[in-house]
Enzyme design. Structure first.
Site, PDB file in Angstrom:
ATOM      1  N   SER A  46       1.060  -1.127  -0.100  1.00  0.00           N
ATOM      2  CA  SER A  46       0.014   0.036   0.108  1.00  0.00           C
ATOM      3  C   SER A  46       0.942   1.102  -0.081  1.00  0.00           C
ATOM      4  O   SER A  46       0.381   2.335  -0.292  1.00  0.00           O
ATOM      5  CB  SER A  46      -1.008   0.015   1.231  1.00  0.00           C
ATOM      6  OG  SER A  46      -0.307  -0.129   2.406  1.00  0.00           O
ATOM      7  N   ASP A 330      -3.390   8.073   8.234  1.00  0.00           N
ATOM      8  CA  ASP A 330      -4.177   7.361   9.204  1.00  0.00           C
ATOM      9  C   ASP A 330      -3.315   6.422  10.012  1.00  0.00           C
ATOM     10  O   ASP A 330      -2.078   6.743  10.185  1.00  0.00           O
ATOM     11  CB  ASP A 330      -4.947   6.183   8.217  1.00  0.00           C
ATOM     12  CG  ASP A 330      -4.253   5.278   7.405  1.00  0.00           C
ATOM     13  OD1 ASP A 330      -3.097   5.081   7.748  1.00  0.00           O
ATOM     14  OD2 ASP A 330      -4.883   4.769   6.343  1.00  0.00           O
ATOM     15  N   HIS A 333      -0.356   4.762   7.450  1.00  0.00           N
ATOM     16  CA  HIS A 333       0.292   5.500   6.032  1.00  0.00           C
ATOM     17  C   HIS A 333       0.584   7.069   6.307  1.00  0.00           C
ATOM     18  O   HIS A 333      -0.341   7.560   6.894  1.00  0.00           O
ATOM     19  CB  HIS A 333      -0.679   5.386   4.969  1.00  0.00           C
ATOM     20  CG  HIS A 333      -1.153   3.948   4.784  1.00  0.00           C
ATOM     21  ND1 HIS A 333      -2.526   3.214   5.251  1.00  0.00           N
ATOM     22  CD2 HIS A 333      -0.608   2.828   4.047  1.00  0.00           C
ATOM     23  CE1 HIS A 333      -2.444   2.181   4.898  1.00  0.00           C
ATOM     24  NE2 HIS A 333      -1.362   1.736   4.142  1.00  0.00           N
TER      25      HIS A 333
END
Length: 354
Positions: A46, A330, A333
């Site tokens: 991600s 978040d 990340h």
């Protein structure tokens, strides 16, 4: 990606099909004059996924992801751009189309910039997320190369790899202990080296591999200290992994004619330096809290950024007032602002790939 607890745990250690707009000063100001027809191929998780994560899974395709760029969810696990976007800007190209986008027929012309095969939540090996691991991502790349036999890769191609964190997350969620970590790290590094060699044999000229970020500084771990300090335990794990990675990459380079064929992108120091510098210019009494606390988080511990109550449809998250003041978006990340700071520290290493 974090609508379910298992997916949240899986992303604890995560090392990420929109093209960067040409008028973006935050990216374009760092651009370097590239070699002709430079292509960027991206593999991993991600931190570099720009839209392969399935829309049906939500997560990065839900509000408020993408509120800074491009203004709506684009599949990036951030409020805006991620590491891939900034690397592309530094080497003077654009973020390549995602594999998902290419398979579905989107933006066919943009494949001239390369392709992104990264899927959030994935690892070197299989993880708790049922998405393509690194081996499968390379399989996709091999199929792509075979279909485009007229594509000349060797003199104009770069690969970026960001992977391994989710392998550790899967290990710990399976109730394994610290005792088995050295063997796990050895297995991860050995497979990673094999994968790197495979990408090179497919024609990619140079390859950048991210070291693991300081895991203990992720909000997921810093929350236990009220976002005041990083956790030394998780940071030690990252340091051990990175030491083995650097040694293996050095050996690979020594075995090749080009001593900079493989380049380690030191996320650990880039994160640490960014946090340290921002802490020094912060004001107020809660310097570290303002850096380690995520901009977007659930209203309570059972919720995450982007969660919505299935019955009432009420949002179950809060977003800070200024995303540009936050290093983390978040619990896992960085924000676009965070990635900009990190990529600035990585600039010299990234330019070694040209």
């Amino acid at each position: 990606m974090r609508q379910k607890t298992s997916l949240s745990l899986l992303c604890l250690f995560t090392s990420i099909t929109t093209v960067i707009s040409d008028d973006s000063s935050s990216v374009s100001t760092t651009r370097h004059h590239p070699k002709h027809n430079l292509k960027l191929f991206v593999f991993g998780d991600s931190y570099v996924d720009t839209g392969n994560w399935p829309k049906s899974y939500g997560g990065s395709w839900q509000q408020p992801y993408g509120i800074t760029y491009p203004g709506s969810p684009s599949g990036r696990f951030s409020d805006g751009r991620v590491l891939t976007d900034y690397i592309a800007g530094i080497v003077g190209t654009k973020s390549p189309i995602t594999y998902r986008g290419w398979k579905s027929g989107e933006k066919k012309l943009s494949m001239k910039y390369g392709m992104n095969f990264a899927y959030g939540g994935t690892g070197v090996f299989n993880t708790l997320v049922n998405q393509p691991n690194m081996t499968t991502q390379i399989d996709y790349f091999q199929q792509f190369v075979q279909q485009k036999q007229d594509m000349q890769l060797n003199s104009s191609s770069i690969a970026i790899i960001s992977v391994a964190g989710n392998d550790y997350a899967t290990y710990f969620t399976s109730n394994h202990t610290l005792k088995g970590l050295p063997d796990l790290t050895k297995s991860i590094i050995n497979q990673l080296v094999y994968n790197i060699k495979r990408i090179r044999k497919l024609g990619v000229r140079k390859i950048g591999i991210t070291a693991m970020e300081p895991l203990g500084c992720l909000p997921q771990f810093a929350v236990s200290a009220s976002y005041q300090n990083c956790s030394n335990t998780e940071n030690s794990l990252a340091e051990f992994h990175n030491q083995m990675l650097v040694e293996s990459i050095k050996k690979l380079n020594n075995e090749s004619d080009d001593q900079s064929l493989f380049v380690v992108l030191d996320l650990y120091n880039a994160f640490s330096s960014s946090l340290y510098l921002q802490q020094n210019v912060s004001t107020g009494n809660s310097k570290m809290e303002s850096l380690l606390k995520p901009c977007c988080q659930g209203v309570s511990k059972e919720y995450s950024c982007g969660n919505i109550d299935e019955v009432t449809k009420m949002t179950k998250y809060r977003v800070c007032g200024n995303t540009n003041a936050s290093f983390f978006w978040d619990m896992i990340h960085p924000s676009q602002h965070g990635w900009l700071a990190v990529s600035s520290h990585l600039r010299s290493s990234i330019l070694e790939l040209l």
